[in-house]
Design a protein around this motif. Structure first.
Motif, PDB file in Angstrom:
ATOM      1  N   TYR A   1       9.125   6.198  -6.841  1.00  0.00           N
ATOM      2  CA  TYR A   1       8.136   5.820  -7.860  1.00  0.00           C
ATOM      3  C   TYR A   1       7.852   4.321  -7.795  1.00  0.00           C
ATOM      4  O   TYR A   1       6.688   3.894  -7.835  1.00  0.00           O
ATOM      5  N   GLU A   2       8.913   3.530  -7.688  1.00  0.00           N
ATOM      6  CA  GLU A   2       8.738   2.079  -7.601  1.00  0.00           C
ATOM      7  C   GLU A   2       7.948   1.691  -6.359  1.00  0.00           C
ATOM      8  O   GLU A   2       7.035   0.850  -6.421  1.00  0.00           O
ATOM      9  N   LYS A   3       8.282   2.317  -5.236  1.00  0.00           N
ATOM     10  CA  LYS A   3       7.617   1.958  -3.980  1.00  0.00           C
ATOM     11  C   LYS A   3       6.153   2.396  -3.978  1.00  0.00           C
ATOM     12  O   LYS A   3       5.267   1.676  -3.505  1.00  0.00           O
TER      13      LYS A   3
ATOM     14  N   ALA B   1       4.239   2.753  -6.612  1.00  0.00           N
ATOM     15  CA  ALA B   1       3.523   1.859  -7.530  1.00  0.00           C
ATOM     16  C   ALA B   1       3.215   0.526  -6.864  1.00  0.00           C
ATOM     17  O   ALA B   1       2.086   0.013  -6.947  1.00  0.00           O
ATOM     18  N   ALA B   2       4.214  -0.048  -6.197  1.00  0.00           N
ATOM     19  CA  ALA B   2       3.997  -1.324  -5.514  1.00  0.00           C
ATOM     20  C   ALA B   2       2.957  -1.182  -4.410  1.00  0.00           C
ATOM     21  O   ALA B   2       2.126  -2.074  -4.199  1.00  0.00           O
ATOM     22  N   ASP B   3       2.982  -0.049  -3.724  1.00  0.00           N
ATOM     23  CA  ASP B   3       2.000   0.181  -2.669  1.00  0.00           C
ATOM     24  C   ASP B   3       0.593   0.278  -3.251  1.00  0.00           C
ATOM     25  O   ASP B   3      -0.367  -0.254  -2.662  1.00  0.00           O
ATOM     26  N   ALA B   4       0.457   0.929  -4.397  1.00  0.00           N
ATOM     27  CA  ALA B   4      -0.856   1.020  -5.042  1.00  0.00           C
ATOM     28  C   ALA B   4      -1.370  -0.368  -5.411  1.00  0.00           C
ATOM     29  O   ALA B   4      -2.565  -0.660  -5.255  1.00  0.00           O
ATOM     30  N   ILE B   5      -0.467  -1.222  -5.887  1.00  0.00           N
ATOM     31  CA  ILE B   5      -0.862  -2.600  -6.214  1.00  0.00           C
ATOM     32  C   ILE B   5      -1.319  -3.323  -4.949  1.00  0.00           C
ATOM     33  O   ILE B   5      -2.362  -3.987  -4.935  1.00  0.00           O
TER      34      ILE B   5
ATOM     35  N   ARG C   1      11.532   6.017   7.414  1.00  0.00           N
ATOM     36  CA  ARG C   1      10.790   7.278   7.606  1.00  0.00           C
ATOM     37  C   ARG C   1      10.332   7.847   6.270  1.00  0.00           C
ATOM     38  O   ARG C   1       9.226   8.392   6.156  1.00  0.00           O
ATOM     39  N   THR C   2      11.182   7.728   5.249  1.00  0.00           N
ATOM     40  CA  THR C   2      10.802   8.219   3.923  1.00  0.00           C
ATOM     41  C   THR C   2       9.576   7.486   3.416  1.00  0.00           C
ATOM     42  O   THR C   2       8.615   8.097   2.939  1.00  0.00           O
ATOM     43  N   TRP C   3       9.585   6.158   3.523  1.00  0.00           N
ATOM     44  CA  TRP C   3       8.452   5.387   3.014  1.00  0.00           C
ATOM     45  C   TRP C   3       7.198   5.643   3.841  1.00  0.00           C
ATOM     46  O   TRP C   3       6.089   5.699   3.288  1.00  0.00           O
ATOM     47  N   LYS C   4       7.351   5.844   5.129  1.00  0.00           N
ATOM     48  CA  LYS C   4       6.190   6.163   5.961  1.00  0.00           C
ATOM     49  C   LYS C   4       5.595   7.503   5.557  1.00  0.00           C
ATOM     50  O   LYS C   4       4.368   7.665   5.518  1.00  0.00           O
ATOM     51  N   SER C   5       6.470   8.467   5.242  1.00  0.00           N
ATOM     52  CA  SER C   5       5.983   9.801   4.863  1.00  0.00           C
ATOM     53  C   SER C   5       5.208   9.777   3.553  1.00  0.00           C
ATOM     54  O   SER C   5       4.414  10.679   3.278  1.00  0.00           O
ATOM     55  N   LEU C   6       5.428   8.748   2.724  1.00  0.00           N
ATOM     56  CA  LEU C   6       4.717   8.617   1.453  1.00  0.00           C
ATOM     57  C   LEU C   6       3.533   7.658   1.544  1.00  0.00           C
ATOM     58  O   LEU C   6       2.914   7.325   0.535  1.00  0.00           O
ATOM     59  N   GLY C   7       3.228   7.207   2.750  1.00  0.00           N
ATOM     60  CA  GLY C   7       2.066   6.350   2.945  1.00  0.00           C
ATOM     61  C   GLY C   7       2.252   4.933   2.449  1.00  0.00           C
ATOM     62  O   GLY C   7       1.275   4.258   2.105  1.00  0.00           O
ATOM     63  N   ILE C   8       3.495   4.449   2.416  1.00  0.00           N
ATOM     64  CA  ILE C   8       3.756   3.093   1.927  1.00  0.00           C
ATOM     65  C   ILE C   8       3.338   2.087   3.001  1.00  0.00           C
ATOM     66  O   ILE C   8       3.737   2.194   4.155  1.00  0.00           O
ATOM     67  N   SER C   9       2.555   1.094   2.602  1.00  0.00           N
ATOM     68  CA  SER C   9       1.921   0.183   3.569  1.00  0.00           C
ATOM     69  C   SER C   9       2.567  -1.197   3.571  1.00  0.00           C
ATOM     70  O   SER C   9       1.871  -2.213   3.622  1.00  0.00           O
ATOM     71  N   HIS C  10       3.908  -1.264   3.509  1.00  0.00           N
ATOM     72  CA  HIS C  10       4.569  -2.562   3.478  1.00  0.00           C
ATOM     73  C   HIS C  10       4.320  -3.327   4.780  1.00  0.00           C
ATOM     74  O   HIS C  10       4.208  -2.743   5.850  1.00  0.00           O
ATOM     75  N   ASP C  11       4.283  -4.651   4.644  1.00  0.00           N
ATOM     76  CA  ASP C  11       4.076  -5.519   5.801  1.00  0.00           C
ATOM     77  C   ASP C  11       5.387  -5.901   6.470  1.00  0.00           C
ATOM     78  O   ASP C  11       5.403  -6.290   7.633  1.00  0.00           O
ATOM     79  N   GLN C  12       6.480  -5.803   5.716  1.00  0.00           N
ATOM     80  CA  GLN C  12       7.769  -6.203   6.263  1.00  0.00           C
ATOM     81  C   GLN C  12       8.867  -5.388   5.583  1.00  0.00           C
ATOM     82  O   GLN C  12       8.814  -5.134   4.378  1.00  0.00           O
TER      83      GLN C  12
END
Length: 512
Positions: free
Chosen positions: A23-25, A27-31, A79-90
Motif C-alpha cells: 500500500y505504501e509503495k 501510494a508513493a508510486d502514484a505520487i 520482483r514484487t514491486w515490478k509486478s505491481l508496476g512500481i516505477s522507482h528510479d533507485q
C-alpha cells in the motif's frame, strides 16, 4: 524544470512483502507518476533495510550468512514491486558500499560537531521494533505493537544528543505546518517534544552485522541511525565524485518521505535532528499514512493473517489492485480490506462504470461514425465542458495533498456523469431520428471524457491507461504530454479511434 524527490520507508527483509507494505509503495508510486505528469523532474527512491537483528536472526535460522541471505531477498522484493508496476528510479540496500560510506560520513560530521557522547544504556529493547523502549512506552510490560516483552539490556553505547534539539525541532515544526502530515501526527510529535526528549543510543555492542562505528569499530551503528541515512546516501552524500555531489545538490532536501504512522518519531524527531546536527537541510515533509487491516485485524506473521500482494494482483490484476487500495483506503487514516469488499468495488466502478463507458462509447462511435472521431463543434464544446467541469482542477488539488481517494472521486464524477449523459441523450434514438449534429456532439463529448480519464488514471492504473489510449488511438507518450493532455479539448488531429477491448472483466468472489 522543478524537481521532486520522494522516498518510502525501506523494508526489513526477514519476511516477504505484505499488502500493508505494498500500500505504501503503490501510494508513493502514484505520487511519483502524478508529479511526472505535472512536469516535475521526479526521483523516486525505495529499498531494503538489511542491518537488522531480525534479519540476522532469520539468516542464522536458515543456516546462512546475513549478507548471503539479504542478497537472496533483494530480488524477491524487487520482483514484487515490478509486478505491481512500481516505477522507482533507485532501489537502495543498506549493505551497499556507498550507503556505508555515507553513514560513516554523517556520523563523523555529527561527532565532530559535538553531538555524540559515550554512555551506558540500561533499559528495554524490542527486537521486533528494533527500538529502545522507555517503561512509559510499554503496556503491561509489553511492546504495544508486537505484544512481546522487550529484552532488558545494559551495554556501553554511544549516544546522539537528541535532547539538545528540542527547541529547534519544535520551532521548525511550528514554522512549517506541512513538515509533518497529516495534522494528527504533527500534534503527536509536538506532544512528544513537550514531554521531554532524551538522548538516543546510536550504537550496539557485541554485534558484527552492520556498519562499523567509525570511532569504535568493535561496535556497529544502531540500525535506525543507519537506515535513516539511506535518503541521502542514495544521492551520493559523502562521496568525492563530482557527479554524485551534483545529484545531492539537485535533489536534496527530499520533498516528502512516505512512512507508516508507527515510525514517525524516527522520521520527525531523530532524523531531522541528525541532519541539523550535521548542518544538512532537513526534508520538506514527512507523510505518515495509516495501517491496512485484514478484516479488522492488524496483519502479523505470528497471527498468520498476512495478505500477499502478489496473490491479490494475480486475482484482480496489478492495476486494479492499485486502484482498489487507493480508492478504498484514505491515505490519512487506517483502512480495512477484504476480498469481498474489493470485488464489489471492482465490479461496480472498474467493470460497470469505467469499463462499460469505454465499451459503449467506442462501440457507438464505430456503429454511427465508422470509427471516425466526430468533428469538434460548439455543441461538443458545451457538452464536454459540462461533463468535465472542474474535474482536472479538483483532481490536481486533491492529488497535491495526497488525497488519492478524492482525486479518483473527481475522475469518477466525470465517468458517472458520462454514463448518465448516455442515458439522457440516447445516441441510438438520435441516430434513428437522423439528428446527426446532436449525435456527433454527444459522441465527441463522451470521447473527450475518455481521453481525459486516460490521463488522470495513469498514476493509478498505468498499464490500463496505456490500453485506454490504444483503444482511443491517441498518440504520444503520456508522461511527455503531461496533464496538459487532460486540460485541452477539441484536437483536430484526432481522426479515428481503435477497436474496443474489455478493460476490466467482471469478477466473482473466489470460493475457498
Amino acid at each position: 524544470m522543478a524537481k521532486f524527490y520522494i522516498t518510502t520507508a525501506i523494508d526489513y527483509v526477514n519476511n516477504v512483502p505484505h499488502i500493508g507494505t505494498a500500500y505504501e509503495k503503490v501510494a508513493a508510486d502514484a505520487i511519483a507518476r502524478y508529479k511526472r505528469l505535472a512536469g516535475y523532474d521526479t526521483r523516486f527512491l525505495m529499498g531494503n533495510d538489511e542491518h537488522s537483528t531480525n534479519v540476522e536472526r532469520e539468516a542464522r535460522r536458515l543456516g546462512k550468512e546475513p549478507q548471503a541471505y539479504t542478497d537472496e531477498m533483494a530480488p524477491i522484493f524487487e520482483r514484487t514491486w515490478k509486478s505491481l508496476g512500481i516505477s522507482h528510479d533507485q532501489f537502495i540496500r543498506t549493505s551497499d558500499p556507498a550507503h556505508k560510506r555515507a553513514v560513516a560520513a554523517l556520523f563523523e560530521k555529527i561527532h565532530a560537531n559535538g553531538f555524540i557522547h559515550e554512555g551506558v544504556y540500561s533499559g528495554y529493547y524490542c527486537e521486533g521494533c528494533e527500538e529502545f523502549k522507555n517503561e512509559k512506552d510499554l503496556v503491561d510490560g509489553k511492546c504495544s505493537r508486537h505484544l512481546t516483552v522487550p529484552k532488558f539490556i545494559e551495554e556501553k553505547n554511544y549516544f546522539f544528543a537528541l535532547s539538545k534539539f528540542s527547541d529547534r525541532l519544535k520551532a521548525h515544526i511550528v514554522a512549517n505546518p506541512d513538515f509533518i502530515r497529516p495534522e494528527i501526527r504533527r500534534n503527536e510529535i509536538l506532544n512528544v517534544i513537550e514531554s521531554g526528549l532524551e538522548d538516543v543510543s546510536v550504537s550496539r555492542s557485541g554485534k558484527t552485522w552492520g556498519v562499523p562505528l567509525p570511532i569504535a569499530p568493535d561496535q556497529v551503528v544502531y540500525v535506525w541511525f543507519d537506515a535513516l541515512i539511506n535518503y541521502i546516501s542514495a544521492l551520493g552524500y559523502g562521496s568525492d565524485d563530482a557527479a554524485e555531489a551534483a545529484k545531492f545538490a539537485k535533489y536534496w532536501p527530499a520533498d516528502v518521505h512516505i512512512v507508516g504512522k508507527d515510525i514517525t518519531r524516527f522520521h520527525c524527531l531523530i532524523w531531522p535532528a541528525m541532519l541539523m546536527a550535521a548542518g544538512v537541510p532537513v526534508a520538506k515533509s514527512v507523510w505518515a499514512h495509516g495501517f491496512v487491516y485484514n478484516r479488522g485485524e492488524k496483519m502479523s506473521k505470528s497471527i498468520g493473517n498476512i495478505v500477499d500482494p502478489v496473490d491479490l494482483a494475480g486475482f484482480f490484476g496489478a492495476d486494479a489492485l492499485r486502484y482498489l487500495l487507493l480508492r478504498e483506503i484514505a491515505f490519512d487514516r487506517d483502512g480495512d480490506i477484504t476480498v469481498e469488499l474489493f470485488v464489489a468495488r471492482y465490479n461496480a466502478e472498474l467493470a460497470n462504470e469505467l469499463g462499460n463507458l469505454f465499451s459503449r462509447t467506442l462501440a457507438m462511435t464505430h456503429k454511427f461514425f465508422g470509427g471516425e472521431v466526430p468533428a469538434w463543434s460548439d455543441s461538443a464544446a458545451r457538452d464536454s465542458a459540462r461533463l468535465l467541469e472542474n474535474v482536472v482542477a479538483d483532481y490536481r488539488r486533491h492529488m497535491d495533498r495526497l488525497a488519492f481517494d478524492q482525486g479518483l472521486a473527481a475522475v469518477w464524477r466525470a465517468v458517472q456523469g458520462a454514463n448518465r449523459f448516455i442515458e439522457e441523450r440516447k445516441p441510438w434514438a438520435l441516430a434513428k431520428a437522423g439528428d446527426t449534429a446532436t449525435l456527433a456532439a454527444t459522441m465527441r463529448a463522451l470521447l473527450e471524457v475518455l481521453r481525459t480519464a486516460s490521463v488522470l488514471m495513469q498514476p493509478f492504473v498505468p498499464s490500463k491507461a496505456e490500453e485506454m489510449r490504444k483503444m482511443l488511438a491517441l498518440e504520444g507518450d503520456i508522461v511527455a504530454l503531461g496533464l496538459a493532455e487532460a486540460e485541452r479539448a477539441g484536437d483536430a488531429s484526432w481522426k479515428r479511434i481503435g477497436e474496443a477491448g474489455v478493460l476490466f472483466p467482471r469478477l466473482e468472489v473466489p470460493v475457498d
